[in-house]
Structures are given as structure tokens and as C-alpha cells.
Design a protein around this motif. Structure first.
Motif, PDB file in Angstrom:
ATOM      1  N   VAL A   1     -10.093  15.905   2.637  1.00 21.43           N
ATOM      2  CA  VAL A   1     -11.099  16.982   2.758  1.00 21.43           C
ATOM      3  C   VAL A   1     -11.459  17.294   4.209  1.00 21.43           C
ATOM      4  O   VAL A   1     -12.309  18.129   4.474  1.00 21.43           O
ATOM      5  CB  VAL A   1     -12.396  16.697   1.938  1.00 21.43           C
ATOM      6  CG1 VAL A   1     -12.130  16.800   0.462  1.00 21.43           C
ATOM      7  CG2 VAL A   1     -13.013  15.358   2.285  1.00 21.43           C
ATOM      8  N   CYS A   2     -10.765  16.614   5.144  1.00 23.94           N
ATOM      9  CA  CYS A   2     -11.030  16.874   6.569  1.00 23.94           C
ATOM     10  C   CYS A   2      -9.935  17.753   7.155  1.00 23.94           C
ATOM     11  O   CYS A   2      -8.965  17.241   7.719  1.00 23.94           O
ATOM     12  CB  CYS A   2     -11.067  15.560   7.348  1.00 23.94           C
ATOM     13  SG  CYS A   2     -12.558  14.614   7.096  1.00 23.94           S
ATOM     14  N   SER A   3     -10.033  19.082   7.038  1.00 23.04           N
ATOM     15  CA  SER A   3      -9.017  19.929   7.677  1.00 23.04           C
ATOM     16  C   SER A   3      -9.220  19.850   9.183  1.00 23.04           C
ATOM     17  O   SER A   3     -10.369  19.759   9.652  1.00 23.04           O
ATOM     18  CB  SER A   3      -9.117  21.384   7.248  1.00 23.04           C
ATOM     19  OG  SER A   3      -9.998  21.537   6.193  1.00 23.04           O
ATOM     20  N   ASN A  23     -10.067  20.327  12.751  1.00 23.87           N
ATOM     21  CA  ASN A  23     -11.056  21.191  13.391  1.00 23.87           C
ATOM     22  C   ASN A  23     -11.988  21.906  12.418  1.00 23.87           C
ATOM     23  O   ASN A  23     -12.637  22.892  12.773  1.00 23.87           O
ATOM     24  CB  ASN A  23     -10.348  22.209  14.312  1.00 23.87           C
ATOM     25  CG  ASN A  23     -11.215  22.525  15.520  1.00 23.87           C
ATOM     26  OD1 ASN A  23     -12.105  21.727  15.861  1.00 23.87           O
ATOM     27  ND2 ASN A  23     -11.000  23.674  16.130  1.00 23.87           N
ATOM     28  N   GLY A  24     -12.038  21.407  11.191  1.00 26.46           N
ATOM     29  CA  GLY A  24     -12.924  22.015  10.184  1.00 26.46           C
ATOM     30  C   GLY A  24     -14.323  21.423  10.252  1.00 26.46           C
ATOM     31  O   GLY A  24     -14.620  20.565  11.098  1.00 26.46           O
ATOM     32  N   THR A  25     -15.146  21.862   9.323  1.00 25.72           N
ATOM     33  CA  THR A  25     -16.558  21.443   9.331  1.00 25.72           C
ATOM     34  C   THR A  25     -16.714  19.959   8.957  1.00 25.72           C
ATOM     35  O   THR A  25     -17.462  19.222   9.608  1.00 25.72           O
ATOM     36  CB  THR A  25     -17.349  22.289   8.314  1.00 25.72           C
ATOM     37  OG1 THR A  25     -16.700  22.193   7.036  1.00 25.72           O
ATOM     38  CG2 THR A  25     -17.410  23.745   8.731  1.00 25.72           C
ATOM     39  N   THR A  26     -16.012  19.529   7.897  1.00 30.03           N
ATOM     40  CA  THR A  26     -16.162  18.135   7.437  1.00 30.03           C
ATOM     41  C   THR A  26     -15.701  17.177   8.526  1.00 30.03           C
ATOM     42  O   THR A  26     -16.333  16.138   8.780  1.00 30.03           O
ATOM     43  CB  THR A  26     -15.348  17.919   6.144  1.00 30.03           C
ATOM     44  OG1 THR A  26     -15.628  18.974   5.248  1.00 30.03           O
ATOM     45  CG2 THR A  26     -15.671  16.597   5.489  1.00 30.03           C
ATOM     46  N   GLU A  27     -14.579  17.551   9.174  1.00 32.27           N
ATOM     47  CA  GLU A  27     -14.057  16.675  10.240  1.00 32.27           C
ATOM     48  C   GLU A  27     -15.100  16.473  11.348  1.00 32.27           C
ATOM     49  O   GLU A  27     -15.255  15.378  11.881  1.00 32.27           O
ATOM     50  CB  GLU A  27     -12.762  17.254  10.824  1.00 32.27           C
ATOM     51  CG  GLU A  27     -12.067  16.257  11.731  1.00 32.27           C
ATOM     52  CD  GLU A  27     -10.969  16.878  12.573  1.00 32.27           C
ATOM     53  OE1 GLU A  27     -11.233  17.899  13.259  1.00 32.27           O
ATOM     54  OE2 GLU A  27      -9.855  16.352  12.538  1.00 32.27           O
ATOM     55  N   GLN A  28     -15.822  17.528  11.647  1.00 34.46           N
ATOM     56  CA  GLN A  28     -16.849  17.418  12.701  1.00 34.46           C
ATOM     57  C   GLN A  28     -17.910  16.390  12.309  1.00 34.46           C
ATOM     58  O   GLN A  28     -18.328  15.559  13.122  1.00 34.46           O
ATOM     59  CB  GLN A  28     -17.533  18.778  12.944  1.00 34.46           C
ATOM     60  CG  GLN A  28     -16.712  19.751  13.753  1.00 34.46           C
ATOM     61  CD  GLN A  28     -16.220  19.137  15.058  1.00 34.46           C
ATOM     62  OE1 GLN A  28     -17.018  18.649  15.861  1.00 34.46           O
ATOM     63  NE2 GLN A  28     -14.918  19.144  15.280  1.00 34.46           N
ATOM     64  N   ALA A  29     -18.328  16.443  11.044  1.00 33.61           N
ATOM     65  CA  ALA A  29     -19.356  15.502  10.571  1.00 33.61           C
ATOM     66  C   ALA A  29     -18.820  14.070  10.589  1.00 33.61           C
ATOM     67  O   ALA A  29     -19.470  13.159  11.114  1.00 33.61           O
ATOM     68  CB  ALA A  29     -19.797  15.876   9.157  1.00 33.61           C
TER      69      ALA A  29
END
Ligand SMILES: NC(=O)c1ccc[n+]([C@@H]2O[C@H](COP(=O)([O-])OP(=O)(O)OC[C@H]3O[C@@H](n4cnc5c(N)ncnc54)[C@H](OP(=O)(O)O)[C@@H]3O)[C@@H](O)[C@H]2O)c1
Length: 274
Positions: free
Chosen positions: A231-233, A235-241
Motif C-alpha cells: 500500500v506504499c506507492s 512517493n505516495g501519501t502512505t509512504e510519507q507517513a
């Protein structure tokens, strides 16, 4: 005549009632269940459902194949010592759900040489979603193991551990685990509110997300770590978190907390064994 073993619950509070509720909904015959307490009136609802009720723990022990000790750990020594004679005479399997009371202490209080299973359940047992660790002493037979599983699986998952100290690890993972998730939920709701959601919406979304993540992890044939990567694409949002959580040491914080929990379980076992 039922072939199910007769069970005696010594203490019919929250945990005993959670197990009994699960057993009855699985079709366990109420007539094969004894429950005890300090006042008969408090057991009236159980009697109404067809169970035997008594304030005499020894009478319940005399009737039972399996005795489930479900009183508070602080009074277990007194209760167990008062049952020792009946236990020695009738030799039932003893199953203790009391947190932190060691087999050694229980064996001593009950007069020695008994078949004994120690369980470490958790509070979601109350909604039949429990997770419980089980340890059997060498006197427990294979049939008694299966019977114990049948009883404890009435409230959810029940897994055997190889040695008693591993129950301290079970305490750190599942025994105290629900509170870790409650803390995470609490923090997520607060952060959701800070980001502009109402308390109600943040809370509903948080709880459903916890439920959904747990169900996905349970049904999946890959590890939670892989589900997280998926679920961590980049540079995506989840990866940032996730990057922020890891950079700020969340895995180490969890490790430290669980270590402290296990240390406390060991210290409490010493205190309760006195
Ligand atoms: N609740 C949980 O989620 C949880 C999780 C893990 C482990 N456990 C373990 O489960 C055990 C029970 O906890 P609980 O939460 O179910 O406690 P609880 O609700 O207080 O139940 C204990 C029961 O024992 C009865 N009792 C007291 N003295 C007795 C005696 N001399 N003979 C027979 N019964 C007596 C009490 O009856 P009266 O009200 O009449 O005094 C009460 O109904 C504890 O050892 C705890 O460590 C519970």
C-alpha cells in the motif's frame, strides 16, 4: 447422556462468562457447566440458562472433569488452598486463566501433582475475538489438551506455547496488546481531528480501518510487512507517513514497550506466588 466433559468455573465474573457465552453459542450443554461465586443471587441468570450454581467450590470440583480457575489473581491462593483436598481426591484437570500466577505456585497451593493448564487470555475474549496462549504441565494428557482447546477456543484463538516463560511473551503480544491498539486509535483520532475531521468521523474511520487492516492481515497469505509495502506507492501519501513513523523510531518504541510489559509480568508472578 452428553459425552462432553463437565466444567466447573470457580468464579463467574467477566472472563468466565465470556468463555461460557462462547461455549453455549457453540452448543455446549449448559447442564455440563457448574459455576461458583460468593453469592447465589449473582449466579441466578446462569442457573436460569440450565447451569449448576453453588457457593461451594468443593462441590463444583467434585462434579467436574475440568476446573477453570477464574477468580482474581490476588485471591487465588486462598481459593486454591481451600480446594486442595477436593482436587487431590477427584483429580480434575485444572485450567487457570489468572494473569501472572505460575504453575509452580498453583501446584503447591492445590497440594501437588496435578494436571494443570495455564492460560493467558485477553479482553477481546469478551466479544469472542480473544487471543489466548496456553501452557500445559507434563501431567496433562493429549485428550485433556484437546478438551482445553475446545473450552478456550470458545472465546477466539487459542495457541499452545512450549514452555511457561513464553506466557510472558504472550502477555506482551496479545495479553496487553489490545491496549496498544487502543492507544494508536486514540492518537489517530486526535490527529484526524487536528487535520479537520469531527471527533465522530475520525473515530468511526479509525475503528473501521483497524478492523479492516486486521481482517485483511488475517485472511492474507502474505506477512503484514508485505501488505504494508503493497500500500506504499513510491512517493505516495502512505509512504510519507510510514517513512516518518520509522524515522522517528516507532518499531523501537513498540519493542521497548513490550519488553517492559514482559519484565513486569515476571515481577508480578513473583509477587503473586508469595
Ligand atoms: N477480564 C479479562 O479480560 C481478563 C483477561 C486476562 C485474564 N483474566 C483473568 O481472569 C480472572 C478473572 O477475571 P475477571 O475479569 O473475570 O474478574 P471478575 O469479573 O472480578 O470475576 C471474578 C469472580 O470471582 C468471584 N469470586 C470471588 N471470590 C470467590 C470465591 N471465593 N469463590 C468463587 N468465586 C469467587 C467473584 O464473585 P463475587 O462478585 O461474588 O465476589 C467474581 O464474579 C482473573 O484471574 C484475571 O487475571 C481476565
Amino acid at each position: 447422556m452428553s459425552t462432553q466433559p463437565t466444567l466447573a468455573f470457580i468464579g463467574a465474573g467477566n472472563m468466565a462468562r465470556a468463555i461460557i457465552g462462547g461455549l453455549l453459542s457453540n452448543g455446549y450443554p449448559a447442564a455440563n457447566i457448574w459455576t461458583t461465586g460468593t453469592q447465589l443471587e449473582k449466579l441466578a441468570d446462569l442457573k436460569q440458562q440450565g447451569m449448576h450454581t453453588t457457593t461451594d467450590n468443593n462441590a463444583a470440583v467434585a462434579a467436574a472433569d475440568i476446573v477453570i480457575l477464574a477468580v482474581k489473581p490476588q485471591i487465588l491462593k486462598t481459593v486454591a488452598q481451600s480446594m486442595a483436598e477436593a482436587v487431590q481426591q477427584h483429580q480434575p484437570l485444572i485450567v487457570s486463566v489468572a494473569a501472572g500466577v505460575l504453575c509452580n505456585s498453583l501446584e503447591q497451593w492445590l497440594g501437588g501433582n496435578i494436571a494443570l493448564v495455564r492460560c493467558m487470555p485477553n479482553t477481546p475474549s469478551l466479544v469472542q475475538k480473544g487471543a489466548c496462549g496456553l501452557y500445559a504441565n507434563p501431567q496433562v494428557s493429549d485428550t485433556q489438551r484437546q478438551q482445553t482447546e475446545q473450552v478456550m477456543q470458545a472465546t477466539g484463538l487459542a495457541l499452545w506455547v512450549d514452555n511457561e516463560p513464553q506466557l510472558d511473551a504472550v502477555t506482551a503480544v496479545s495479553g496487553s496488546g489490545p491496549a496498544y491498539y487502543f492507544l494508536i486509535m486514540e492518537a489517530m483520532v486526535a490527529a484526524g481531528e487536528k487535520l479537520g475531521l469531527s471527533h465522530e468521523i475520525a473515530q468511526q474511520l479509525t475503528i473501521q480501518t483497524a478492523l479492516g487492516a486486521a481482517e485483511m492481515a488475517r485472511q492474507s497469505d502474505v506477512e503484514p510487512a508485505e501488505l504494508r509495502r503493497r500500500v506504499c506507492s513510491p512517493n505516495g501519501t502512505t509512504e510519507q507517513a510510514i517513512k516518518t513513523f520509522i524515522a522517528q523510531g516507532l518499531p523501537e518504541i513498540i519493542d521497548n514497550g513490550m519488553q517492559a510489559c514482559s519484565n513486569r509480568a515476571q515481577a508480578m508472578a513473583e509477587e503473586l506466588g508469595k
